[in-house]
Design a protein around this motif. Structure first.
Motif, PDB file in Angstrom:
ATOM      1  N   ASN A   1       0.606  -1.142  -0.092  1.00 40.81           N
ATOM      2  CA  ASN A   1       0.096   0.018   0.024  1.00 40.81           C
ATOM      3  C   ASN A   1       0.874   1.303  -0.109  1.00 40.81           C
TER       4      ASN A   1
ATOM      5  N   GLU B   1       2.892   1.955  -2.352  1.00 36.87           N
ATOM      6  CA  GLU B   1       2.891   2.712  -3.728  1.00 36.87           C
ATOM      7  C   GLU B   1       4.112   3.199  -4.392  1.00 36.87           C
TER       8      GLU B   1
ATOM      9  N   ILE C   1      -5.213  -3.108  -2.578  1.00 37.88           N
ATOM     10  CA  ILE C   1      -4.394  -1.955  -3.123  1.00 37.88           C
ATOM     11  C   ILE C   1      -5.534  -1.762  -4.515  1.00 37.88           C
ATOM     12  N   ARG C   2      -6.134  -2.523  -4.833  1.00 42.92           N
ATOM     13  CA  ARG C   2      -6.876  -2.022  -6.213  1.00 42.92           C
ATOM     14  C   ARG C   2      -8.147  -1.144  -5.656  1.00 42.92           C
TER      15      ARG C   2
ATOM     16  N   ASN D   1      -4.383   1.836  -6.216  1.00 44.66           N
ATOM     17  CA  ASN D   1      -3.187   1.553  -6.336  1.00 44.66           C
ATOM     18  C   ASN D   1      -3.001   0.785  -7.857  1.00 44.66           C
ATOM     19  N   LYS D   2      -2.518   1.257  -8.721  1.00 43.43           N
ATOM     20  CA  LYS D   2      -2.523   0.402 -10.108  1.00 43.43           C
ATOM     21  C   LYS D   2      -1.075  -0.019 -10.460  1.00 43.43           C
ATOM     22  N   THR D   3      -0.225  -0.170  -9.406  1.00 41.97           N
ATOM     23  CA  THR D   3       1.148  -1.368  -9.632  1.00 41.97           C
ATOM     24  C   THR D   3       1.003  -2.493 -10.166  1.00 41.97           C
TER      25      THR D   3
ATOM     26  N   LYS E   1       5.333   7.785 -13.498  1.00 43.27           N
ATOM     27  CA  LYS E   1       3.794   8.111 -13.101  1.00 43.27           C
ATOM     28  C   LYS E   1       3.506   9.497 -13.109  1.00 43.27           C
TER      29      LYS E   1
ATOM     30  N   GLN F   1       0.843  11.646 -10.518  1.00 49.27           N
ATOM     31  CA  GLN F   1       0.444  10.891  -9.491  1.00 49.27           C
ATOM     32  C   GLN F   1       1.219  11.669  -8.342  1.00 49.27           C
TER      33      GLN F   1
ATOM     34  N   GLN G   1       6.924   8.082   0.862  1.00 47.73           N
ATOM     35  CA  GLN G   1       7.019   7.326  -0.323  1.00 47.73           C
ATOM     36  C   GLN G   1       8.327   7.337  -0.870  1.00 47.73           C
TER      37      GLN G   1
END
Length: 222
Positions: A41, A43, A66-67, A71-73, A165, A168, A174
């Motif tokens: 989580n 990211e 996460i989705r 979170n699109k990782t 990214k 974002q 992070q």
């Protein structure tokens, strides 16, 4: 590139970390679902390699979490389950790829690299392009108005994080986790120094690094 491997078999994670490190890919490891959930989580990863059968929290629960959070990782699921229904369910839950144990490590590395290239920016070879700003992630080379700039390591890592990214928001936590590591004791002023350097480089371009007050930074169009 930095990836997260969530797998409860310690021998497997140790072997994978060794192999990915030889490929100059940074690896963080979680050996149970609870720790995996926390790290996933954040990211800060380019790809997550996620086992389904985990103690504490299952891989599918982590994926759903996460989705749901946006979170699109990219995620590769690792599992001993090999029925078509299992694979379909994993993909429908939000996985990007699916690898059945036992697997060839070369195949896993190739799939991780392929998924890492699926980004919002245009990607050609090792070069990302956003609003005319080109960045060669392999050689730390920034191209602006046909001029080439070799970036220092930390500045290069920050540029890679932003250009992969765009639009974002990355929190200060992070950025610290990604560039200095999860246990690093780094002052926020360290981040500001590298952000300042990148802003100076981007002054003549159509891209800028915007400060999101109280949160962090993001790369966007002017």
């Amino acid at each position: 590139m930095r990836i997260l491997i969530v797998e409860d078999e310690v021998k497997i994670t140790q072997a994978l970390k060794f192999l990915f490190t030889k490929q100059k890919i940074d690896v963080d490891i979680a050996n149970d679902g609870e720790e995996g959930m926390i790290l996933a989580n954040k990211e800060i990863y380019d790809v997550i390699v996620l086992d389904i059968m985990l103690p504490e929290v299952s891989g599918l629960e982590i994926l759903k979490s996460i989705r749901k959070a946006g979170n699109k990782t990219p995620v590769i699921m690792l599992t001993a389950k090999d029925t078509v229904d299992d694979r379909v369910y994993g993909l429908e839950t939000g996985a990007d790829d699916y690898l059945i144990k036992p697997f060839a490590t070369k195949e896993l590395i190739a799939r991780v690299k392929a998924l890492a290239r699926r980004k919002d920016t245009e990607y050609i070879g090792e070069i990302y392009n956003f609003e005319g700003v080109k960045y060669d992630v392999k050689n730390y080379l920034l191209y602006i108005d046909d001029e080439e700039f070799k970036l220092p390591l930390k500045e290069a890592m920050l540029m890679e994080m932003f250009i992969k990214k765009p639009r974002q928001v990355f929190t200060r936590e992070q950025i610290i986790d990604r560039i200095w590591g999860l246990e690093a004791d780094i002052l926020e002023s360290n981040i500001e120094i590298y952000v300042h350097h990148l802003r100076k480089r981007l002054e003549s371009t159509k891209a800028k690094i915007e400060t999101i007050r109280g949160v962090g930074y993001m790369l966007k169009e002017k």
